[in-house]
Design an enzyme around this catalytic site. Sequence first.
Site, PDB file in Angstrom:
ATOM      1  CE  LYS A 182      33.438  25.936   8.767  1.00  0.00           C
ATOM      2  NZ  LYS A 182      33.439  27.210   9.252  1.00  0.00           N
TER       3      LYS A 182
HETATM    4  C1  LIG Z   1      34.448  28.268   9.288  1.00  0.00           C
HETATM    5  C2  LIG Z   1      34.589  29.013  10.887  1.00  0.00           C
HETATM    6  C3  LIG Z   1      34.682  30.162  10.797  1.00  0.00           C
HETATM    7  C4  LIG Z   1      34.432  31.259  10.055  1.00  0.00           C
HETATM    8  O1  LIG Z   1      33.440  31.148   9.214  1.00  0.00           O
HETATM    9  P1  LIG Z   1      33.699  31.757   7.511  1.00  0.00           P
HETATM   10  O2  LIG Z   1      32.042  31.699   7.276  1.00  0.00           O
HETATM   11  O3  LIG Z   1      34.507  30.700   6.870  1.00  0.00           O
HETATM   12  O4  LIG Z   1      34.113  33.114   7.752  1.00  0.00           O
HETATM   13  C5  LIG Z   1      34.760  30.841  12.431  1.00  0.00           C
HETATM   14  N1  LIG Z   1      34.974  29.810  13.396  1.00  0.00           N
HETATM   15  C6  LIG Z   1      34.871  28.502  13.036  1.00  0.00           C
HETATM   16  C7  LIG Z   1      34.945  27.804  14.301  1.00  0.00           C
HETATM   17  C8  LIG Z   1      35.001  28.168  11.964  1.00  0.00           C
HETATM   18  O5  LIG Z   1      34.941  26.642  11.630  1.00  0.00           O
END
Ligand SMILES: *Cc1c(COP(=O)(O)O)cnc(C)c1O
Length: 376
Positions: A182
């Site tokens: 991210k």
């Molecule tokens: C990565 C992601 C999540 C979940 O996050 P995690 O930290 O992997 O549990 C939820 N929604 C979206 C759109 C994502 O890209």
Amino acid sequence: MTMLPYGRQSITEDDIKAVTEILRGDWLTTGPAVAAFEAAISKVSGGHRAVTATSGSAALHMAYAAAGVSTGDRVITTPMTFIATAAMASVLGATIDFADVEEDTALIDPNAVDALIDDRTKIIAAVDYAGHPADYDRLNSSAARAGALVLDDAAHSIGSTYKGRPVGDLADLTTFSFFPTKNMTTGEGGAVVAKENALAQRAHEFHFIGLIRDAERFRLTTEGPWHQEVHEFGMNYRLTDIACALGLSQLSRLNAFKDRRSKITARYTRALADVDGIRLPVQRDHVDVIRHLYPIRILDDRRRQIFERMRADGIGVQVNYMPVYWHPVYADAGYQRGMCPNAESFYAEELSLPIYPDLTDSEVDRVVDALIRALH
Ligand SMILES: *Cc1c(COP(=O)(O)O)cnc(C)c1O
């Protein structure tokens, strides 16, 4: 040649120092680094209270629980997302209504939301796909008419703005993910931001096993100074001080991350503008985007071929996302293919090119060359 990933973390010596300082200190969890990271998230999110979480999925679970989502409620969301956006409402017993996306942005279409919303709708959950905020003015007014809340799954968009307002200030509830791919990372991690303090407090208690430690709210009043009690079940979704120290250090570079991501975007857009057989991502005029993904579209039914050719060429392209209701867990519950045609045709063509702060200009050029070769 090494495989370029589609996303990855950027870690400096300062990040490492921040973490090792915590390891030498007194608090590994529930300490001052958690409070400091929550205050820093709040600051970039319109000043609303933030509660950290062990993942973006945990943050979604907390946000839906804080809103009181339960059996009989309906949640409207987009199929163009990671499954957790829908799944964390499903595990609380809600029924999901999938609204189709806009053909060009792949963001939830406010007209599709309006066609689905009624008085059973508890939440409209939008996703800022690729970092681009959804149309919150429209979504907020639809929600207000129906007595629903709006949630912004901002796993892609911490640092973006919509009509001059930051993500975190656009919806009743906002959730972040700090997974390594991210925009900034704590390893695993996430956060909830809530505009109303009552929602933030409920999210806090849910991530703290439901424990209440405020004597004024106790229902058992004859216990001693050690006492704490539970009125509603919760989980242990607490993020450690170790992770929060990394998060604080990363957050101080959010602007630099955004700047590098936009330079990479500009380089891709310049190099690919005249290439046949693809479409480039679009952006509305009223947003300023931290470009989390660079999602191009491969035309003429060639997405799989181009994906395989680029992977063979050492380029770690990715596909984001298969429509959520295609997952067997939703298909088994009766969700039919064909329900959201824009999302399905977007999925058929989508290919995410590598983008992350440490990707160099020459690596961007290598991706472009590989794509052009693959298309020939
Ligand atoms: C990565 C992601 C999540 C979940 O996050 P995690 O930290 O992997 O549990 C939820 N929604 C979206 C759109 C994502 O890209």
